[in-house]
Design an enzyme around this catalytic site. Sequence first.
Site, PDB file in Angstrom:
ATOM      1  CB  CYS A   4      63.830   4.212 -20.332  1.00 19.14           C
ATOM      2  SG  CYS A   4      64.013   5.516 -19.137  1.00 19.14           S
ATOM      3  CG  ASN A  64      68.066   4.191 -18.212  1.00 17.47           C
ATOM      4  OD1 ASN A  64      67.343   4.990 -18.787  1.00 17.47           O
ATOM      5  ND2 ASN A  64      68.515   3.088 -18.774  1.00 17.47           N
ATOM      6  CD  GLU A  78      52.432 -15.192 -14.936  1.00 17.08           C
ATOM      7  OE1 GLU A  78      52.579 -14.475 -13.929  1.00 17.08           O
ATOM      8  OE2 GLU A  78      52.916 -14.911 -16.046  1.00 17.08           O
ATOM      9  CE  LYS A  84      52.671 -13.336 -18.797  1.00 19.38           C
ATOM     10  NZ  LYS A  84      53.079 -12.532 -17.626  1.00 19.38           N
ATOM     11  CG  HIS A  92      37.064 -17.673   3.547  1.00 18.73           C
ATOM     12  ND1 HIS A  92      36.247 -18.100   4.571  1.00 18.73           N
ATOM     13  CD2 HIS A  92      37.790 -18.749   3.172  1.00 18.73           C
ATOM     14  CE1 HIS A  92      36.486 -19.381   4.816  1.00 18.73           C
ATOM     15  NE2 HIS A  92      37.419 -19.801   3.977  1.00 18.73           N
ATOM     16  CE  LYS A 131      61.167  -9.186 -20.872  1.00 20.54           C
ATOM     17  NZ  LYS A 131      60.104 -10.164 -20.599  1.00 20.54           N
TER      18      LYS A 131
HETATM   19  C1  G6P Z   1      58.528  -5.852 -14.883  1.00 19.56           C
HETATM   20  C2  G6P Z   1      57.923  -6.591 -16.076  1.00 19.56           C
HETATM   21  C3  G6P Z   1      57.380  -7.963 -15.646  1.00 19.56           C
HETATM   22  C4  G6P Z   1      58.459  -8.738 -14.918  1.00 19.56           C
HETATM   23  C5  G6P Z   1      58.997  -7.958 -13.716  1.00 19.56           C
HETATM   24  C6  G6P Z   1      60.182  -8.649 -13.050  1.00 19.56           C
HETATM   25  O1  G6P Z   1      57.523  -5.393 -14.053  1.00 19.56           O
HETATM   26  O2  G6P Z   1      56.901  -5.834 -16.671  1.00 19.56           O
HETATM   27  O3  G6P Z   1      56.968  -8.686 -16.790  1.00 19.56           O
HETATM   28  O4  G6P Z   1      57.943  -9.978 -14.517  1.00 19.56           O
HETATM   29  O5  G6P Z   1      59.442  -6.663 -14.137  1.00 19.56           O
HETATM   30  O6  G6P Z   1      61.252  -8.663 -13.964  1.00 19.56           O
HETATM   31  P1  G6P Z   1      62.505  -9.604 -13.835  1.00 19.56           P
HETATM   32  O7  G6P Z   1      63.381  -9.230 -14.994  1.00 19.56           O
HETATM   33  O8  G6P Z   1      63.143  -9.299 -12.512  1.00 19.56           O
HETATM   34  O9  G6P Z   1      62.018 -11.005 -13.887  1.00 19.56           O
END
Ligand code: G6P
Length: 609
Positions: free
Chosen positions: A2, A100, A482, A486, A505, A604
């Site tokens: 975090c 963290n 993707e 999303k 399949h 994130k």
């Molecule tokens: C987390 C986020 C995703 C992201 C992934 C990889 O799971 O929620 O949105 O794509 O990490 O993150 P990075 O910073 O390595 O692209």
Amino acid sequence: MCGIIGFSGVRKVPASLIMEGLKRLEYRGYDSAGIAWQVHSKIRIRKCAGKVDKLWEALPANLELRSGIAHTRWATHGAPTDTNAHPHTDSPQRIAVVHNGVIDNYRALKRMLESNGHRFTTETDTEVLAHLIAEQLNGSIEEAICRALREVEGTYGIAVIHAGEPDKIVAARRGSPLIVGIGEEGSFIASDAVAMVGRAERIVHLEDGDIAVISGKDHEIRRASGGIATISDWSRLDIPPTVADKAGYPHYMLKEIMEQPEALEDCFRGRVQREFGTARLGGLNMMPRDFLEIDRVRLLGCGTSYMASCVGARMISDLARIETTAEYAPEHRHSNPIVRKSALFFAVSQSGETTDTIMALREVMRKGGKVLGIVNRVASTIARETGAGIYVHAGFEYAVASTKTMLNTMMGLFLFGLLVGRMRDLSLARGRELIDAVSELPDKIRQILAMRDEFRSVAEHFSGSENFYFLGRGYSYPVAMEGALKLKEIAYVHAEGYSAAEMKHGPIALIDETFASVFVIPRDSVYERTLTNLQEIRARKGPVLTITTGETDDLESLSDRILVLPQTDEILLPFLTTVAVQLFAYEFAAQRGCPIDQPKNLAKSVTVE
Ligand code: G6P
């Protein structure tokens, strides 16, 4: 895992200075939040489950402080409750810790501490650190921390205060990012430089094993490599203060979707060389001869970076005729990977801080493999550890669901494919043709973004659906994956991305009039084949949204709704179709009233394995 911020000032400041920084870190975790500060050699703590605003409301009115440490949490050990929120303390509350990372041997340490009389009140691994440091306290807090950390297995970025040493904050790092900053008002420690924007002027990234001590404007960074950080370790904090503005948009995600034409241009401008039909990527630090020796490329990433890698792998294979594959970084790491001298690895990451990806790249490097970074955040851990690669220049990405970085990562990989392709079989004419097509992409993306009302109406049409397949072939297959990711991330509906070919399949078993399919079916070399798959769904009464380019005659009777995008070269279609699936997912989630920028259970940047 975090966000951490710590501040030690030259004088008292309103608590808002720390809380504003914490708020900017909220995108890294928002299960719970907490803050610790000192008053007359005593530690005061406020913490609660929920968002940073809730914590802010719980603080004493007009609180002023000289120093403090604060945290926003994404739960790993223990539910997101008031009690489990950081900071954590020893029993007499002499030590407070924010953390963290994950302490792997916390159970053994806890048993040892309990047998020494320590009593624990939370389910977290972090609480063990507070007790362990207290146990070692016999002099300065930094010495106690050094002794305590010798017993710890796992990863950490910690900031610690001690009731007996007012205004001193000590930070230590192993595997979890921490940055020290200094500004007019004092010194900072943070897990992400964005927390110090507008406050700190100069920053230094801690390396694993470093210990930093800050107090007012005094700071000392003891390097794991020996010695103290010097002036050359510091750099300017170059994130603009406007970084956290939504620029009038209701969500960061929409703002970032809308920024894509300019962001993409920032990635290829100055890198494409039309005259030679190629690209220049100075950050790779490779000689022309080195490229000729590559016979395999592996792209390692997680989440959306993995999806971008799947597209990029096809591009590199097509352009450079080098066997290129994308793999989930942790799967690769734990597969006892084969590392050959002639293979080139890319660690692909927006943040440059994803632990799974960092561990994978270290495994490859340990075996002597060559790893480059494809990263958005400058000077992040992956950028520093690889020492060379491609910055994708998407600008700051705040929304948890990654959008503009996906496009720019694909562009970084495309440029690499173009560069290496032009050293092999790709002709000058084809190189120039592709560069011309690339330069038209920003305008074509603008045309898609201008269709927002249409996307909204389509999302409304499908708003009752709880199940979706996203289907595509060729370049549209990873785009379909993707799209499904999303929709899951921000709208909480069941969505799966499949190859449209593979659907028959097995997955087709679920199709009925309630199970929707989004077909990514632009006019490309697999169009006719995908059309057959669409008919197979239609024959089973499945509702269909079609995302296509060009004429729609043969799609009309097979689709409930059709979105028509501009056309481009087949290899560049993902730059357009990805924007379409992003916008569909956004409008769908918006209609459901989902918390788009802070989706439940997500963060994130995931800095734990
Ligand atoms: C987390 C986020 C995703 C992201 C992934 C990889 O799971 O929620 O949105 O794509 O990490 O993150 P990075 O910073 O390595 O692209």
